[in-house]
Each structure stands twice: as C-alpha cells, then as structure tokens.
Design an enzyme around this catalytic site. Structure first.
Site, short mmCIF file in Angstrom:
data_model
loop_
_atom_site.label_atom_id
_atom_site.label_comp_id
_atom_site.label_asym_id
_atom_site.label_seq_id
_atom_site.Cartn_x
_atom_site.Cartn_y
_atom_site.Cartn_z
N PHE A 110 -0.32 6.44 0.86
CA PHE A 110 -0.05 6.30 2.31
C PHE A 110 0.26 7.61 3.00
O PHE A 110 1.08 7.70 3.89
CB PHE A 110 1.05 5.25 2.56
CG PHE A 110 0.46 3.87 2.69
CD1 PHE A 110 -0.22 3.30 1.63
CD2 PHE A 110 0.51 3.19 3.89
CE1 PHE A 110 -0.82 2.05 1.75
CE2 PHE A 110 -0.10 1.94 4.02
CZ PHE A 110 -0.76 1.37 2.94
N LEU A 111 -0.43 8.66 2.53
CA LEU A 111 -0.31 9.97 3.18
C LEU A 111 -1.70 10.41 3.64
O LEU A 111 -2.01 11.58 3.61
CB LEU A 111 0.28 11.00 2.21
CG LEU A 111 1.78 10.89 1.96
CD1 LEU A 111 2.23 11.91 0.92
CD2 LEU A 111 2.58 11.10 3.27
N CYS A 121 0.04 -6.28 11.05
CA CYS A 121 1.40 -6.19 10.47
C CYS A 121 2.23 -5.02 10.97
O CYS A 121 3.28 -5.21 11.57
CB CYS A 121 1.29 -6.16 8.96
SG CYS A 121 0.36 -7.55 8.32
C1 UGA Z 1 0.19 -3.86 5.39
C2 UGA Z 1 0.99 -3.44 4.14
O1 UGA Z 1 0.34 -2.34 3.50
C3 UGA Z 1 1.09 -4.61 3.14
O2 UGA Z 1 1.89 -4.24 2.04
C4 UGA Z 1 1.71 -5.80 3.85
O3 UGA Z 1 1.78 -6.94 3.02
C5 UGA Z 1 0.90 -6.16 5.08
O4 UGA Z 1 0.83 -5.01 5.96
C6 UGA Z 1 1.58 -7.32 5.77
O5 UGA Z 1 2.71 -7.14 6.24
O6 UGA Z 1 1.04 -8.43 5.74
P1 UGA Z 1 -2.41 -4.12 5.99
O7 UGA Z 1 -1.96 -4.22 7.40
O8 UGA Z 1 -3.38 -5.13 5.47
O9 UGA Z 1 -1.15 -4.17 4.99
O10 UGA Z 1 -3.13 -2.73 5.81
P2 UGA Z 1 -2.76 -1.27 5.23
O11 UGA Z 1 -3.67 -0.97 4.11
O12 UGA Z 1 -1.33 -1.13 4.99
O13 UGA Z 1 -3.19 -0.36 6.47
C7 UGA Z 1 -2.54 -0.46 7.75
C8 UGA Z 1 -3.03 0.63 8.66
O14 UGA Z 1 -2.56 1.90 8.22
C9 UGA Z 1 -4.56 0.75 8.75
O15 UGA Z 1 -4.90 0.95 10.10
C10 UGA Z 1 -4.86 1.97 7.90
O16 UGA Z 1 -6.03 2.63 8.30
C11 UGA Z 1 -3.63 2.82 8.15
N1 UGA Z 1 -3.35 3.80 7.06
C12 UGA Z 1 -2.97 3.37 5.84
C13 UGA Z 1 -3.47 5.15 7.34
O17 UGA Z 1 -3.82 5.56 8.47
N2 UGA Z 1 -3.18 6.04 6.34
C14 UGA Z 1 -2.79 5.65 5.10
O18 UGA Z 1 -2.53 6.53 4.24
C15 UGA Z 1 -2.69 4.28 4.85
#
Ligand code: UGA
Length: 440
Positions: free
Chosen positions: A252-253, A263
C-alpha cells in the site's frame, strides 16, 4: 451448521459463497428479486474473478441457495450474517444504518432457536450494542448473541482474501457465541489463521481503523510522490527504501491518482464523524480524506499540463475508469472527477475500460465510449492511464504512435518504465518519478 447471509452485495455474496465452500450450508437472501432470480440461474451480478465457478460448484453441491424470503433464510440458521449496505448518509457523512436496523427487526421475528446475529457489514462503533437492544425489545424470549465479524476482503481478490486472510476478527461476548464462530471458521483455524476475539466495540473499531490506516498510507506516499517530482527523486525507490523497514511494510505504498472505491472514502468519513461525536477527533484521518478528494481533481490539471497547458479543442484518450483493476466498480473512482474536469476544460474525452463501461456510461455523460484501448486512442492528442488493468501494461507502443496525433502518455499508475517510453518516442508523464521526453 447453517448460515443465513442477509444481503447479496459484494461482501454478502462473496462471504456466503466462501462459507459454503468451507462446507457450511448457506442461504443467501436479498430483497432484490431480479438479482436473486439471476443468481439462481448462475448469473453473477458483480465482476469478481473466480466467483462464478465457486457459486456454481457450491449450488450444485447443494450447500448454497438463494431466496428473497428473509424468514426462510433465518429459519433453522445457527448464524445470521447481516451484509446489507451502510452507505454514507446524505448530508452528514455518517454511515446510514437504516438497512441494518430494518433487517434486524425482521431477523428478530424469524429466529426460531439460539441464533448468533453477526454484523459483517462495516458498521460504526455502537451498532452491535443497538442490534442487541432491538432484538431484546422485539423478542424478550429469544436466545441469541450479537457478534461483530468485520470483513477485510478487497474487490478483485475477494475470494483469496476470504480464504487466506491475514486474520479474522470476532467481537463476541459469550462462550457460546465464540464457540459457534470458531466452528464456522474451522477451516481457517486449521491453517493457523490468527483469530482475534474482542468485545463488540473493539471489533467494530478495528475495521474502521484498518481502512483509515491504509488510506493514510496511500495518501502519505501520494504526497511524497508530489515532493519527489519537485526534488528529482524516484517515489518507487523511496517506497522500497522505507517499506523494507518491517515496521513500515512495503504494501500500500503505490502512488496513484487517489484512492477510490466503496470503502476507503466512505469509511474514513464515517470514522471521523464518530470521532468528532465522541469529542476525540482523528485529525490525521480528516486531513487524509480532504487531501484525497483534492488529489483526484488535481490529477486533471496534471493531464492538462502534460498537454501543454490547455486541452481546449483537443482529444484525450482515457484508459481505465474503475477505481482499481479486476472490478466493474466505479464508486468514488478518480475517473469520475478527472473525465468531467477534462471536458469542462474543453477536451473531447474518448474512454475505455475492460469491465466498467456499462456503469461508466451512466456516470460519465458526454464521454465517447470506445470498444477497446486502441479505438480510444485513435486521433487523440494524448492518452492517460487511470487504472492499471493488465491489458494496459503491455500496449503496442508502435501501434499507439500510429494512432495518436502526438505520442503523449500520462501514466497515473506508473506501469511503464520512463526510459523505455522515451526510447519508444513518447513524451511520458508519471507520478513521483522524473518525466521523460522522446529520445528516439
Ligand atoms: C479496501 C481494503 O483494502 C480491504 O481490506 C477492505 O476489506 C475493503 O476496503 C472494505 O472495507 O470492504 P478495496 O476498496 O476493495 O479494499 O480496494 P483496495 O485494494 O484497498 O484499493 C482501494 C483504493 O486504493 C483503490 O483506488 C486503489 O487504486 C488505491 N490504492 C491502493 C493505491 O492508490 N495505492 C496502493 O498502494 C493501494
């Protein structure tokens, strides 16, 4: 062991299906008759890799079934999971619990023996206690326990996240409820998944604190990326350099156009509201939410700058509309800010997304919807990649050069190597790394 899953949205459908895969008998209930009809026919209403096969095999195995009748689902169930939506309440940002409380009242009426009522939806601290109160008031005679069991799955990798989680969190306050939950997660217990038992409030808060922390981590690296651009540093090396410290961790970086989805934006807002209400404000999280909202809008300015300062009369191709790859979910996606801002600035915007098009067509009026990435790029002055779908990672650069009016790429997910893009003759703008100009 029998489970009722109330609500067949993302969390409900994936959790219900995975429990059935664990060997539990699961009845999934939703009041949306059309959705249930489709599920009965094996049509999956969401795009989630692997889910269709898993639903099919468990339906065939007789462990998974669907109904619109809550009483049918709850009758005989040992655990009733509540997985209905908790959207942001219009106006104040609090989580809207009206759907949760409505089903709790129905569950209370339908329970026919000792039942564990579990909140799976993300619900604010205090919800479990209120659920307890509602059931007790409706059915003073009933034998039941209320449990909080938040879900940590990510869209796009939901099945794997459910089957091999980092941990399971269970807020349960009686031995009987703890025993039942332990039995339900027996398969994970065997593979030594850490299972954390807490009280209701702690479990509810863990879910919000986890999402807020992850949103903070992303926002932190996004701001560091902006600084990298100013000082000539490379954000990927910075992320690696700090992430190798076990206390920080490397996940997540990854910098980008700002987090979206159903979420992080909703949960950070709801958490700050809870904190303010208890006069214990979470100022870091408040700032994170604010920075992220502004970032999405600022990304349109970044594209405009890469196009020489104006896009008036120009055509911009946008690849990727969903908030992340491997989902058809458009909720809070950066594209919803960026595409309209480009249009307001006078551009024609040609868009393509592998799974998000049906939803995007409703949300992005005025954009030109194309059948693939290359059609979107035909005649465009620049191409911007907003979502890192695999198919955008290996685009045919030669073919693109022939289709684009000018070889300009804005890569908001840093999926290309700057030196390679320069060598391929592109003017390349990315996030937190030096931009390159065509060298070929
Ligand atoms: C997130 C959490 O990661 C889950 O653990 C949680 O269960 C879920 O919310 C929830 O509460 O139901 P999700 O929203 O499916 O999951 O997606 P993520 O993979 O976390 O990504 C979220 C956003 O962050 C995306 O727009 C993604 O592009 C962005 N992101 C993620 C970044 O910009 N950089 C990163 O390093 C990681």
């Amino acid at each position: 062991m029998r489970v009722a899953m109330i609500g067949t949205g993302y969390v409900g459908l994936v959790s219900g299906t995975c429990f059935s895969e664990f060997g539990v008998e699961v009845v999934c209930m939703d009041k949306d008759a059309d959705k249930i009809e489709r599920l009965k026919k094996g049509e999956i209403p969401i795009f989630e890799p692997g889910l269709d096969e898993l639903v099919k095999s468990n339906v065939e195995g007789g462990r998974l079934s669907f109904t619109t009748d809550l009483a049918v689902a709850v009758k005989g169930a040992d655990a009733v999971f509540i997985a209905v939506g908790t959207p942001s309440r219009r106006g104040d940002g609090h989580a809207d619990l009206s759907y949760v409380y409505a089903v709790v009242k129905e569950i209370a009426v339908a329970m026919d023996h000792y039942t564990v009522v579990v909140t799976k939806s993300t619900v604010p601290v205090g919800t479990g206690r209120e659920v307890q109160r509602i059931i007790k008031a409706a059915r003073p005679d009933a034998e039941f326990d209320v449990v909080s069991n938040p879900e940590f799955m990510r869209e796009g990798s939901a099945i794997n996240d459910f089957m091999r989680p980092d941990r399971v969190v269970i807020g349960a306050e009686s031995d009987r409820a703890r025993e039942l939950m332990r039995k339900l997660y027996r398969v994970l217990y065997i593979i030594e998944t850490p299972i954390l038992f807490t009280n209701l409030e702690t479990s509810e808060l863990i879910k919000y604190a986890a999402n807020a922390f992850l949103a903070t981590k992303i926002t932190f690296i996004n701001e560091v990326a902006d600084l990298c651009e100013k000082v000539g540093a490379d954000v990927h090396d910075v992320a690696k350099g700090i992430g190798l410290d076990g206390r920080i961790g490397k996940k997540f970086l990854h910098p980008g156009p700002g987090y979206g989805g159903s979420c992080f934006p909703k949960d950070t807002l709801a958490l700050t509201k809870t904190a303010q209400e208890h006069k214990s404000p979470l100022r870091i999280v408040e700032t994170v939410a604010e920075i992220n909202d502004l970032r999405k809008v600022r990304m349109a300015a970044k594209i405009i700058a890469a196009c020489g300062g104006t896009v008036r009369g120009k055509t911009i191709a946008v690849l990727g509309l969903t908030f992340k790859p491997n989902t058809d979910d458009m909720r809070e996606s950066p594209s919803l800010d960026i595409v309209p801002a480009l249009r307001t600035a006078g551009a024609t915007v040609r868009v393509y997304d592998p799974e998000g098009m049906p939803e995007a067509e409703k949300l992005l009026p005025g954009a030109v919807f194309c059948k693939d990435a290359y059609e979107a790029m035909t005649g465009a002055d620049a191409v911007a990649i907003l979502t890192e779908w695999n198919q955008f990672r290996s685009l045919d650069l030669k073919r693109m050069k022939g289709l684009l009016k000018s070889p300009v790429m804005i890569d908001m997910r840093n999926i290309y190597v700057p030196a390679d893009m320069a060598a391929a003759g592109f003017t390349y703008t990315c996030i937190g790394r030096p931009n390159t100009r065509a060298s070929g």
